[in-house]
Enzyme design. Structure first.
Site, short mmCIF file in Angstrom:
data_model
loop_
_atom_site.label_atom_id
_atom_site.label_comp_id
_atom_site.label_asym_id
_atom_site.label_seq_id
_atom_site.Cartn_x
_atom_site.Cartn_y
_atom_site.Cartn_z
N HIS A 43 1.03 -0.99 0.08
CA HIS A 43 -0.04 0.16 -0.07
C HIS A 43 1.04 1.20 -0.03
O HIS A 43 1.90 1.24 0.84
CB HIS A 43 -1.00 -0.01 1.36
CG HIS A 43 -2.00 1.06 1.32
ND1 HIS A 43 -1.61 2.22 1.46
CD2 HIS A 43 -3.35 0.95 0.82
CE1 HIS A 43 -2.71 3.10 1.36
NE2 HIS A 43 -3.66 2.42 1.17
N CYS A 84 -3.70 2.32 -4.73
CA CYS A 84 -4.58 3.27 -3.93
C CYS A 84 -4.67 4.55 -4.46
O CYS A 84 -3.65 5.45 -4.40
CB CYS A 84 -3.99 3.20 -2.22
SG CYS A 84 -5.04 4.59 -1.50
N HIS A 92 -7.66 0.16 -4.45
CA HIS A 92 -8.46 1.01 -3.52
C HIS A 92 -8.87 2.21 -4.42
O HIS A 92 -7.96 2.99 -5.00
CB HIS A 92 -7.56 1.58 -2.36
CG HIS A 92 -7.26 0.53 -1.51
ND1 HIS A 92 -6.45 0.92 -0.54
CD2 HIS A 92 -7.62 -0.78 -1.14
CE1 HIS A 92 -6.38 -0.01 0.50
NE2 HIS A 92 -7.06 -1.37 0.08
N ASP A 124 -12.38 3.12 -1.07
CA ASP A 124 -11.60 3.28 0.09
C ASP A 124 -12.48 4.38 0.67
O ASP A 124 -12.80 5.15 -0.02
CB ASP A 124 -10.33 3.59 -0.42
CG ASP A 124 -9.54 3.43 0.97
OD1 ASP A 124 -9.67 3.01 1.80
OD2 ASP A 124 -8.33 3.87 0.87
N HIS A 125 -12.57 4.31 1.91
CA HIS A 125 -13.00 5.68 2.76
C HIS A 125 -14.35 6.10 2.25
O HIS A 125 -14.84 5.66 1.05
CB HIS A 125 -12.05 6.52 2.91
CG HIS A 125 -10.91 6.31 3.52
ND1 HIS A 125 -9.98 7.15 3.69
CD2 HIS A 125 -10.48 5.11 4.03
CE1 HIS A 125 -8.93 6.59 4.29
NE2 HIS A 125 -9.06 5.30 4.48
N TYR A 130 -14.50 4.64 7.53
CA TYR A 130 -15.25 3.38 7.41
C TYR A 130 -16.78 3.30 7.69
O TYR A 130 -17.28 2.37 8.19
CB TYR A 130 -14.58 2.02 7.83
CG TYR A 130 -13.15 1.97 7.05
CD1 TYR A 130 -12.90 1.42 5.96
CD2 TYR A 130 -11.88 2.73 7.64
CE1 TYR A 130 -11.72 1.24 5.16
CE2 TYR A 130 -10.77 2.71 6.72
CZ TYR A 130 -10.74 1.84 5.65
OH TYR A 130 -9.53 1.82 5.01
C1 DNO Z 1 -6.67 3.50 5.49
C2 DNO Z 1 -5.96 2.44 4.73
C3 DNO Z 1 -4.47 2.11 5.24
C4 DNO Z 1 -4.09 0.62 4.74
C5 DNO Z 1 -2.79 0.08 5.17
C6 DNO Z 1 -2.16 -0.92 4.44
O1 DNO Z 1 -7.53 3.32 5.25
O2 DNO Z 1 -6.09 2.28 3.36
O3 DNO Z 1 -4.54 2.13 6.46
O4 DNO Z 1 -4.93 -0.36 4.99
O5 DNO Z 1 -1.92 1.22 4.81
O6 DNO Z 1 -1.34 -1.73 4.87
#
Ligand code: DNO
Length: 412
Positions: A238, A276, A303, A362-363, A379
């Site tokens: 990531h 991401c 992501h 993501d988020h 989340y």
């Molecule tokens: C945030 C996430 C990160 C991710 C880590 C992966 O919401 O995308 O915290 O889980 O960095 O190791």
């Protein structure tokens, strides 16, 4: 794409049924209860898998597809002799995950902190709440709350002055909130670090600069990626979030060049990337569609998220950004999804079994009933559901346009 959402485990206020009804078939999860560096046993992995898949006979199927994250012990990041034991544990955990049928494992290599923000409930014009990062507020934390030795060097005179006068104007409650936001521990934990513990964790990195951290990262992947490859597991790093150094700590997974160097440090497909768009997209110099084309075959997990830069400095460094709605930020989401779908078609043509990539929205903002619930920052259930719905709409439209082109030869 395979639509997934992150589930933090039985204590997650967002349920598996919420995730199913949001339209997901895949779940992203981790054993947050296991201390970083300890082995994930087959029993513990099986227990989580059983929980995720327990209602599959009655309802539409959910499958645990991705581990996010199998965290990397700080001794590995620091390159200490004790890293050998943690590397061995990491390999054993990978073996155990493979035994349980898990094939995608995400990790990051950010020292001490994972993602960092300065506000978790920034109010947008429509009343939704979002995560936000303000460099000046980060300077307030660093210079005036943590009082990190030599912190001055990392800020311009102007930022130092404005941070100090802002600190004078802040109430105790505001100072406390900022401190807890920056010190929020790892995802999946609700505890913030203590200030003194935190400073000592930073001190441990005094001898680790950019070059050393890179060497330690490459050593790590050289030890674990070939093992993962043999086990049929794809590892995927990531990127740093935000993608620039903080608190005097190096960050080495922020740009296209960083990823290219990491990919060539161990040339096996299992040494891959979690693409991401939220993290990489903060930097205006990251050309995301181009990066997808370049790392295509090494991308194992996606992501989708975007931020909106509110202010950049003279060199283009983002000073303020917030997490925007999934289709409304600086990331050209349509182009990003177009590239992902092109990569998926290429894989399908080659009959690859990973032709469809697991993707999670993501988020998400806190909207509607999210506003009265406490979830892990970013989340929320409804905010992520909205993000996913929008992303799926783009995906379906692009796919339809592609197949129309295929039959009529025209671009629709
Ligand atoms: C945030 C996430 C990160 C991710 C880590 C992966 O919401 O995308 O915290 O889980 O960095 O190791």
């Amino acid at each position: 794409m395979i639509h997934t959402m992150r589930w933090f485990g039985p204590q997650d206020p967002v349920s598996l049924m919420d995730i199913r009804q949001a339209g997901c078939t895949g779940v992203v999860s981790a054993l947050h209860q296991v201390a970083v560096g300890e082995v994930w046993s087959v029993e513990a992995i099986e227990a989580r898998k059983a929980l995720i898949e327990k209602d599959n006979d009655t309802y539409s199927k959910l499958e645990w597809l991705v581990v996010e994250s199998l965290p990397v012990h700080e001794d590995i990041k620091k390159g200490l002799p004790s890293r050998e034991k943690y590397l061995e544990n990491y390999q054993i955990s990978l073996r155990n995950l493979a035994k349980c049928g898990i094939q995608t494992v995400c990790y990051n290599f950010m020292p001490v902190l994972d993602w960092s923000r300065t506000k978790l409930d920034y109010i947008l014009p429509d009343g939704a709440r979002a995560l936000r990062f303000v460099w000046e507020d980060f300077a307030v934390f660093d210079l005036c709350i943590l009082q990190r030795p030599n912190a001055e060097e990392d800020y311009t005179e102007q930022v130092r002055q404005s941070a100090r006068s802002k600190f004078e104007r802040m109430t105790d409650a505001e100072k406390e909130a900022l401190k807890n936001t920056v010190l929020l521990g790892l995802p999946g934990s609700e505890e913030a670090f203590e200030l003194a513990t935190f400073q000592s964790l930073l001190d441990d990195y005094q001898a680790i600069g950019d070059r050393e951290l890179r060497e330690n990262l490459y050593y790590f992947v050289q030890q674990v990626a070939p093992v993962a490859q043999q086990l049929g597991i794809n590892l995927c790093i990531h990127p740093d979030d935000p993608p620039f150094p903080l608190l005097g700590l190096p960050r080495v997974v922020s740009t296209e060049q960083d990823l290219a160097a990491l990919m060539s440090s161990c040339d096996v497909r299992a040494n891959g990337v979690t693409f991401c768009t939220g993290s990489l997209g903060v930097r205006p110099d990251n050309d995301l569609p181009q990066m997808i084309r370049r790392f295509a075959d090494r991308i194992h997990f996606i992501h989708l998220r975007t931020t909106k830069r509110e202010l950049t400095d003279a060199e283009g460094k983002p000073m303020i950004f917030h997490e925007a709605a999934h289709l409304e930020g600086d990331v050209d989401m349509v182009e990003v999804i177009r590239e992902i779908l092109a990569e998926e078609r290429k894989r399908a043509k080659n009959n690859q079994k990973d032709a469809q990539l697991p993707m999670r929205p993501d988020h998400g903002h806190q909207i509607l009933d999210d506003l009265t619930k406490k979830t892990y920052p970013g989340y929320s259930a409804i905010g992520r559901l909205k993000g996913l719905a929008e992303l799926r709409g783009v995906e379906v439209a692009l796919q339809a346009a592609h197949s129309t082109r295929g039959t009529t030869g025209k671009r629709s």
